[in-house]
Design a protein around this motif. Structure first.
Motif: not given
Length: 352
Positions: A11-12, A15, A20-21, A95-96, A98-101, A322
């Protein structure tokens, strides 16, 4: 003293590069999904930042977790990916995760039950999110393992954390609204009320357990509003539709609307059922809402765009996904969650 350096997450990096991730992940794992130039630019920038891609094997050795969650769906995968409610639920989870790998492994309950042990061993999931399961699918289910993190959604299984919406109160509220029109006769088009794959009318002794089925909760929400209006709907005016499909809903609606004592109100347990019911009514030469009022449940986009637009109960489907993902990952407290619903009044059953 040497200053510690924070390890960059997917995510870092996404950004910082303003992509996108999924794009970052594809650059490392699925190069065919990106142009050669874009992939090369991303890999170069990642190298400068000291990020060398998501490594599931290394993470598993380091944390004891695989970074994979099994999503057990009550229906087959092709249906779940096209059903508008299931589709939006999956979107919210994605969404959740993916953002948290985290990766999602989609499984249908039939697949899990057919070869449960080998599938679990091969998938190496950290746990399961069980979506929309009917009571008979939860009896001795192989994915109910004591050492696995289990979250249930749109269902209730003892010993698990659940995420649901206000099914009983939502059904009560929309039925109470519809009954303001004082219909002479009412029929209910129910969804998965019985353990059968047939469109049929119900027998009360065959109904699923109220404590385990969201459909039965909606049914009793209707019953509560009907009782307040001193209306009784006999079992021969309540249909079981085994799957949330247009074809089966249309069949049930045709049967209801060709009864000798035709209903003036149809309480439908989904927007898909409500849309099929309106289409059946129009084919029979009935006017909606003048000759027949119809209400649904879910708040899918098609219910607003369809004409006449469908009066419905809107549920927070994406948010439900989510929340389920956040509870699974420990980003929320592991306790049961019930999301609010909202009455949306449209053309198929306007305000009185």
């Amino acid at each position: 003293m040497k200053k510690s350096i924070k390890k960059l997450t997917l995510k870092d990096v996404a950004e910082r590069l303003e992509v996108s991730t999924a794009t970052i992940s594809n650059a490392f794992n699925r190069p065919d999904q990106l142009s050669a130039n874009l992939r090369e630019n991303i890999l170069n920038e990642c190298e400068k930042m000291g990020y060398f891609g998501p490594n599931a094997a290394a993470r598993s050795l380091r944390t004891g977790r695989t970074g994979i969650v099994g999503i057990v769906l009550s229906d087959d995968l092709s249906y779940s990916l096209t059903d508008p409610v299931a589709n939006q639920f999956l979107k919210g989870m994605a969404e959740v995760f993916e953002a948290n790998e985290y990766n999602m492994l989609l499984l249908s309950s039939d697949e899990v039950e057919q070869d449960a042990q080998s599938r679990m061993q091969s998938s190496m999931v950290d746990g399961f999110i069980v979506y929309g399961h009917k009571p008979q699918q939860c009896i001795n289910a192989p994915w109910l393992m004591p050492n696995k993190n289990i979250i249930t959604v749109d269902s209730f299984i003892p010993g698990t954390t659940s995420v649901n919406v206000e099914n009983h109160s939502g059904a009560y509220i929309i039925a109470k609204h519809a009954l303001q029109h004082n219909p002479e006769t009412v029929a209910i088009l129910g969804l998965s009320l019985l353990d059968t794959d047939r469109v049929c009318r119900i027998r009360e002794d065959e109904l699923f357990d109220r404590a385990a089925s969201i459909s039965i909760q909606r049914l009793y929400g209707y019953f509560e509003a009907l009782k307040e209006h001193q209306i009784t709907v006999p079992s021969e005016c309540i249909w079981n539709i085994p799957e949330n499909s247009h074809k089966l809903a249309y069949q049930a609606a045709r049967e209801a609307l060709t009864m000798a004592d035709r209903p003036k109100l149809l309480l439908c347990m989904s927007d898909c059922i409500a849309i099929a019911a309106v289409q059946a009514a129009l084919q029979l030469g009935l006017r909606v809402p003048e000759d027949l009022q119809v209400v649904g449940f879910d708040g899918i986009a098609e219910s607003e765009n369809f004409h006449p637009s469908i009066t419905t109960i809107h549920q927070q489907t994406v948010e439900k996904g989510r929340v389920a993902a956040e509870v699974f990952l420990g980003l929320r407290e592991a306790k049961d969650v019930v999301l609010e619903t909202e009455l949306v009044i449209r053309e198929s059953c306007p305000a009185q």
